[in-house]
Design a protein around this motif. Structure first.
Motif, PDB file in Angstrom:
ATOM      1  N   TRP A   1      24.024 -26.760   8.073  1.00 19.27           N
ATOM      2  CA  TRP A   1      24.528 -26.297   8.818  1.00 19.27           C
ATOM      3  C   TRP A   1      25.127 -27.183   9.414  1.00 19.27           C
ATOM      4  N   LEU A   2      26.056 -27.031  10.304  1.00 15.86           N
ATOM      5  CA  LEU A   2      26.570 -28.133  10.825  1.00 15.86           C
ATOM      6  C   LEU A   2      27.174 -27.782  12.607  1.00 15.86           C
ATOM      7  N   HIS A   3      26.922 -28.688  13.560  1.00 16.52           N
ATOM      8  CA  HIS A   3      27.453 -28.653  14.500  1.00 16.52           C
ATOM      9  C   HIS A   3      28.127 -29.867  14.777  1.00 16.52           C
ATOM     10  N   VAL A   4      29.821 -29.861  15.990  1.00 18.88           N
ATOM     11  CA  VAL A   4      30.284 -30.777  15.898  1.00 18.88           C
ATOM     12  C   VAL A   4      30.632 -30.404  17.538  1.00 18.88           C
ATOM     13  N   THR A   5      30.381 -31.689  18.434  1.00 15.87           N
ATOM     14  CA  THR A   5      29.938 -31.340  19.487  1.00 15.87           C
ATOM     15  C   THR A   5      31.260 -32.499  20.739  1.00 15.87           C
ATOM     16  N   ALA A   6      31.721 -33.325  19.384  1.00 14.41           N
ATOM     17  CA  ALA A   6      32.872 -33.736  20.258  1.00 14.41           C
ATOM     18  C   ALA A   6      33.445 -34.629  19.224  1.00 14.41           C
ATOM     19  N   PHE A   7      35.200 -34.550  20.018  1.00 15.08           N
ATOM     20  CA  PHE A   7      35.614 -34.730  18.559  1.00 15.08           C
ATOM     21  C   PHE A   7      37.081 -35.236  19.403  1.00 15.08           C
ATOM     22  N   THR A   8      37.969 -36.510  18.597  1.00 13.48           N
ATOM     23  CA  THR A   8      39.086 -36.656  19.032  1.00 13.48           C
ATOM     24  C   THR A   8      39.578 -37.232  18.227  1.00 13.48           C
ATOM     25  N   GLY A   9      40.780 -36.959  17.800  1.00 13.34           N
ATOM     26  CA  GLY A   9      41.555 -36.464  17.016  1.00 13.34           C
ATOM     27  C   GLY A   9      41.755 -35.386  15.550  1.00 13.34           C
ATOM     28  N   THR A  10      42.563 -35.992  14.403  1.00 17.19           N
ATOM     29  CA  THR A  10      43.475 -34.987  13.828  1.00 17.19           C
ATOM     30  C   THR A  10      42.535 -33.818  12.975  1.00 17.19           C
ATOM     31  N   SER A  11      41.668 -34.439  12.314  1.00 17.11           N
ATOM     32  CA  SER A  11      40.821 -33.707  11.508  1.00 17.11           C
ATOM     33  C   SER A  11      39.355 -35.022  10.661  1.00 17.11           C
ATOM     34  N   VAL A  12      38.017 -34.379  11.294  1.00 18.76           N
ATOM     35  CA  VAL A  12      37.451 -35.284  10.224  1.00 18.76           C
ATOM     36  C   VAL A  12      36.328 -33.482   9.095  1.00 18.76           C
ATOM     37  N   THR A  13      36.307 -34.181   8.092  1.00 14.86           N
ATOM     38  CA  THR A  13      35.948 -33.992   6.945  1.00 14.86           C
ATOM     39  C   THR A  13      34.271 -34.528   7.161  1.00 14.86           C
ATOM     40  N   VAL A  14      32.845 -33.595   7.096  1.00 16.65           N
ATOM     41  CA  VAL A  14      32.016 -33.712   6.328  1.00 16.65           C
ATOM     42  C   VAL A  14      31.245 -33.338   5.543  1.00 16.65           C
ATOM     43  N   LYS A  15      30.971 -33.742   4.699  1.00 22.78           N
ATOM     44  CA  LYS A  15      29.702 -33.865   3.525  1.00 22.78           C
ATOM     45  C   LYS A  15      29.223 -34.134   2.995  1.00 22.78           C
ATOM     46  N   LEU A  16      28.477 -33.529   2.123  1.00 21.04           N
ATOM     47  CA  LEU A  16      26.986 -33.659   2.027  1.00 21.04           C
ATOM     48  C   LEU A  16      27.219 -34.362   0.140  1.00 21.04           C
ATOM     49  N   GLN A  17      26.182 -35.514  -0.231  1.00 19.10           N
ATOM     50  CA  GLN A  17      26.965 -36.899  -1.513  1.00 19.10           C
ATOM     51  C   GLN A  17      25.544 -36.872  -1.691  1.00 19.10           C
ATOM     52  N   GLU A  18      25.028 -36.830  -3.043  1.00 16.54           N
ATOM     53  CA  GLU A  18      23.787 -36.844  -3.673  1.00 16.54           C
ATOM     54  C   GLU A  18      23.577 -38.089  -5.065  1.00 16.54           C
ATOM     55  N   SER A  19      21.660 -38.675  -4.914  1.00 16.24           N
ATOM     56  CA  SER A  19      22.464 -40.137  -5.764  1.00 16.24           C
ATOM     57  C   SER A  19      20.501 -39.046  -5.964  1.00 16.24           C
ATOM     58  N   SER A  20      20.158 -39.435  -7.979  1.00 18.50           N
ATOM     59  CA  SER A  20      18.903 -39.663  -7.698  1.00 18.50           C
ATOM     60  C   SER A  20      17.991 -40.704  -7.442  1.00 18.50           C
ATOM     61  N   ASP A  21      18.347 -42.259  -7.479  1.00 20.79           N
ATOM     62  CA  ASP A  21      17.699 -43.097  -7.017  1.00 20.79           C
ATOM     63  C   ASP A  21      18.156 -44.242  -6.180  1.00 20.79           C
ATOM     64  N   ASP A  22      18.828 -43.374  -5.132  1.00 18.86           N
ATOM     65  CA  ASP A  22      19.524 -43.957  -3.690  1.00 18.86           C
ATOM     66  C   ASP A  22      21.019 -44.657  -4.181  1.00 18.86           C
ATOM     67  N   GLY A  23      21.772 -44.684  -5.398  1.00 14.83           N
ATOM     68  CA  GLY A  23      22.895 -44.611  -5.093  1.00 14.83           C
ATOM     69  C   GLY A  23      22.559 -46.264  -6.174  1.00 14.83           C
ATOM     70  N   ASP A  24      21.687 -47.123  -6.593  1.00 14.45           N
ATOM     71  CA  ASP A  24      21.000 -47.673  -7.522  1.00 14.45           C
ATOM     72  C   ASP A  24      21.810 -47.469  -8.319  1.00 14.45           C
ATOM     73  N   ALA A  25      21.477 -47.165  -9.564  1.00 18.83           N
ATOM     74  CA  ALA A  25      22.104 -47.212 -10.711  1.00 18.83           C
ATOM     75  C   ALA A  25      23.088 -45.897 -10.585  1.00 18.83           C
TER      76      ALA A  25
END
Length: 246
Positions: free
Chosen positions: A162-186
């Motif tokens: 779920w996303l709420h954008v409450t304030a914005f200035t600019g052209t556009s913003v892309t909000v996305k999710l990323q994943e890792s099995s070990d917090d980006g270590d290996a």
């Protein structure tokens, strides 16, 4: 650990109306029971039916622009994304739903206070309890890799976000999710398949869902890209622990 309800938030369709909310009376949902009692039973037998949900609250009369009265008095007939935040810490609980606003009933007390009762009832998906993947409303001034959250284990049944954008200035913003099995270590961070919201160009709200049988890694984070100078937003994730049908 027991907690109070101090410092909570309520957002509706991208607008943070927390300062205009007096109290919440109900945050609930679940399946409607269907009776399937056989003649060989000595007590009622039930299975889960359609999912539902509701968030009910009392709002103060605030006629300022984009505040409670302007948002609620119109009694919008379109779907509204409603989100209740339990505090504003990364990893805290939050309740979200796509809803219809049912009423806006005013009441004046003997001491002069003027408040309104509002019911938001789920439409299509039911109420979903999830995890805040931003610490309340987060503000980015450039493309940002957000802090991660450890969900404790990988899962195999997809997610909703779920996303709420409450304030914005600019052209556009892309909000996305990323994943890792070990917090980006290996295991380097990678985009969650189906975990990107539609680019936002102003105040807005969205719900997305991945495939129901999709594997989701143990760690998740929120990243932003785009052309903007300010983007204030929050993200809530519901990581499914079992197969669901939404």
């Amino acid at each position: 650990m027991k907690q109070s309800g101090l410092g909570d938030r309520l957002l509706v369709a991208g607008f943070d109306l927390s300062g205009d909310i007096n109290s919440l009376g109900k945050v609930g949902g679940g399946h409607a029971p269907i009776e399937v009692t056989g003649i060989d039973k000595s007590a009622m037998e039930r299975i889960g039916g359609l999912r539902d949900g509701a968030i009910e609250f009392t709002a103060y009369f605030n006629p300022s622009t984009d505040r409670a009265h302007e948002r609620f008095s119109a009694l919008p007939t379109s779907d509204q994304v409603v989100t209740y935040l339990r505090g504003t810490t990364l990893g805290n609980a939050a309740a979200c739903m796509v809803a219809k606003q049912i009423n806006y009933d005013g009441s004046r007390g003997d001491s002069g206070e003027f408040t309104f009762d509002v019911q938001a009832q789920a439409n299509g998906y039911g109420l979903e309890w999830g995890t805040q993947l931003t610490a309340g409303v987060r503000t980015d001034t450039a493309a940002t890799d957000g802090d991660s959250f450890d969900f404790g284990a990988a899962t195999s049944f997809g997610l909703q976000a779920w996303l709420h954008v409450t304030a914005f200035t600019g052209t556009s913003v892309t909000v996305k999710l990323q994943e890792s099995s070990d917090d980006g270590d290996a295991d380097s961070w990678t985009d969650v398949t189906g975990g990107g919201f539609t680019p936002a160009t102003g105040v807005t709200s969205q719900r997305i869902a991945t495939a129901r049988d999709q594997a989701v890694e143990q760690y998740l984070r929120v990243v932003t890209t785009g052309t903007f100078s300010t983007a204030s937003f929050l993200v809530v994730v519901v990581k499914n622990e079992m197969e669901t049908q939404f």
